[in-house]
Design a protein around this motif. Structure first.
Motif, PDB file in Angstrom:
ATOM      1  N   SER A 166      -4.517   5.852  -2.813  1.00  0.00           N
ATOM      2  CA  SER A 166      -4.644   7.095  -2.051  1.00  0.00           C
ATOM      3  C   SER A 166      -5.451   6.851  -0.793  1.00  0.00           C
ATOM      4  N   SER A 167      -5.299   7.765   0.165  1.00  0.00           N
ATOM      5  CA  SER A 167      -6.002   7.618   1.432  1.00  0.00           C
ATOM      6  C   SER A 167      -7.491   7.848   1.258  1.00  0.00           C
ATOM      7  N   THR A 213       0.833  -1.197   0.000  1.00  0.00           N
ATOM      8  CA  THR A 213       0.000   0.000   0.000  1.00  0.00           C
ATOM      9  C   THR A 213       0.871   1.251   0.000  1.00  0.00           C
ATOM     10  N   VAL A 235     -13.547   6.568  -0.937  1.00  0.00           N
ATOM     11  CA  VAL A 235     -12.260   6.075  -1.399  1.00  0.00           C
ATOM     12  C   VAL A 235     -12.289   5.916  -2.916  1.00  0.00           C
ATOM     13  N   VAL A 250      -7.540   1.682   5.540  1.00  0.00           N
ATOM     14  CA  VAL A 250      -6.407   1.786   4.631  1.00  0.00           C
ATOM     15  C   VAL A 250      -6.672   0.923   3.402  1.00  0.00           C
ATOM     16  N   ALA A 284      -0.990   4.126   0.498  1.00  0.00           N
ATOM     17  CA  ALA A 284      -1.954   5.017   1.130  1.00  0.00           C
ATOM     18  C   ALA A 284      -1.667   5.140   2.622  1.00  0.00           C
ATOM     19  N   THR A 285      -1.918   6.314   3.165  1.00  0.00           N
ATOM     20  CA  THR A 285      -1.782   6.540   4.606  1.00  0.00           C
ATOM     21  C   THR A 285      -3.095   6.182   5.295  1.00  0.00           C
ATOM     22  N   PRO A 286      -3.045   5.415   6.369  1.00  0.00           N
ATOM     23  CA  PRO A 286      -4.294   5.081   7.072  1.00  0.00           C
ATOM     24  C   PRO A 286      -4.955   6.332   7.640  1.00  0.00           C
ATOM     25  N   ILE A 287      -6.270   6.299   7.719  1.00  0.00           N
ATOM     26  CA  ILE A 287      -7.019   7.356   8.389  1.00  0.00           C
ATOM     27  C   ILE A 287      -7.736   6.729   9.585  1.00  0.00           C
TER      28      ILE A 287
END
Length: 383
Positions: free
Chosen positions: A73-74, A31, A85, A45, A33-36
């Motif tokens: 992407s996040s 991945t 998403v 994620v 993407a940054t986790p939220i």
């Protein structure tokens, strides 16, 4: 070659030289993407395997949503909790959060090393998730990090048997309703239960040998205060207290012979004794003899409550005492004694036996004093 991704969680006040994570969760594939994180501590994620993953604050995978292409992407969270998403399949997905009630009327019924859970059906729920914790009070139901999920697969029924539990431990349970789209309710109000164990047998005790004329009150001072018991479906054989019923026996201090004394088990409330089993001790009254000891010493110290006319003793020593030296003195100076196997004995963890044989001067009389020594397991305070 595809590579699995890992998400790591570290404590906020973690020391600079402490590089160990609180937990790590493996999921999906690589991945970027940054986790939220949402207001409830749930992490989201996306990965190259086209899935958006939801991971709770304890590192447990809660659900996944598959798109038609890689997610690089996040995600974003709307004010109403909707998760947005984008995917390389050319679509923007809005994953809604469906409101669903938590299960009600949850009950927990204690069983033998088990707890039976039941609750009412929740409309719109397709399955349920069960959580467990221990302690005198339940953890915060808003923080799942202190709750252990029990069912890996979706549970369709409104009942669940939790087994292989420890008798005497207080367990807390909470149930969560789950929709077809993996939206989840809050946890139900926690309920508790303490599993029990059932007494299967009382282990035999060594025969207690005494001389004549030991009164019932004197005898009571030398009876063991605890006995070990066997439990159904348990390898552990715990010690429990015993209340000896000498007055209800046929014990006669003035008559040589063999007598049986029963004792009621003093059990904690989580040990059940449906068969009303009792401890039993054989007492053997021997004729008078000059082949007696005047004292016994353990590691140089006089044996407490020693009585020349009592030939059986039960002792408990700590783990740190791995050997003992046994010496004695005869009541009659012309008599002799021998510690069978030598005066110094190595103690194993658990039960040990030491015998002292006393022989009169004319070798026509002899008596054996028995020391039953239990060496305890290592305790936390001794580490």
């Amino acid at each position: 070659m595809k590579t699995h991704s890992k998400l790591y969680a570290f404590a906020p006040q973690q020391a600079a030289d402490d590089v160990s994570p609180r937990w790590s969760a493996e999921f999906g594939y690589v991945t970027y993407a940054t986790p939220i994180v949402d207001a409830n501590g749930m992490l989201y994620v996306g990965t190259h395997d086209s899935n958006l993953y939801a991971i709770d604050s304890a590192g447990n995978m809660r659900w996944s949503f598959q798109t038609g292409g890689s997610i690089t992407s996040s995600a974003a969270i709307g004010a109403d909790g909707t998760i947005y998403v984008g995917s390389y399949d050319g679509h923007l997905y809005a994953i809604g959060q469906v409101d669903i009630n938590a299960p009600t009327n949850v009950t927990a019924k204690a069983g033998e090393r088990s707890v039976q859970l039941e609750w009412e059906v929740v409309s719109d729920a397709s399955s349920y998730a069960i959580y467990m914790a221990t302690g005198s009070e339940p953890p915060d139901t808003q923080d799942l990090s202190n709750w252990k999920p029990l069912n890996d697969e979706p549970l369709m029924d409104t009942s669940w048997l939790v087994d292989e539990l420890k008798a005497g431990t207080k367990y807390w349970f909470a149930v969560q309703a789950v929709t077809e789209g993996n939206s989840r309710s809050q946890l139900s109000a926690p309920v508790s239960a303490t599993p029990y164990a059932v007494v299967k047998a009382v282990n035999d005790l060594n025969t207690l040998e005494i001389s004549k004329h030991i009164t019932s009150d004197q005898l009571a001072q030398y009876l063991p205060t605890e006995v070990s018991i066997q439990l159904h479906n348990e390898t552990l054989e715990p010690d429990v207290g015993v209340n000896w019923e000498i007055v209800n026996s046929d014990y006669n201090p003035d008559q040589s012979g063999t007598y049986w004394i029963s004792g009621s088990l003093q059990l904690p409330e989580y040990y059940l004794n449906p068969d009303k089993l009792k401890a039993k001790l054989q007492v053997r009254v021997l004729p008078g003899s000059n082949a007696k000891l005047s004292e016994i010493r353990i590691n140089g110290k006089i044996l407490e409550n020693f009585n020349p006319d009592l030939f059986t003793y039960y002792l408990t020593v700590p783990y740190s005492m791995d050997r003992v030296t046994v010496t004695a003195s005869t009541y009659d100076s012309s008599a002799s004694y021998e510690v069978i196997g030598g005066q110094e004995a190595v103690l194993e963890i658990g039960d040990n036996s030491i015998y002292i044989q006393v022989i009169s001067e004319n070798e026509k009389e002899e008596r054996t004093y028995s020391l039953y020594i239990e060496r305890q397991l290592l305790t936390i305070t001794e580490i």
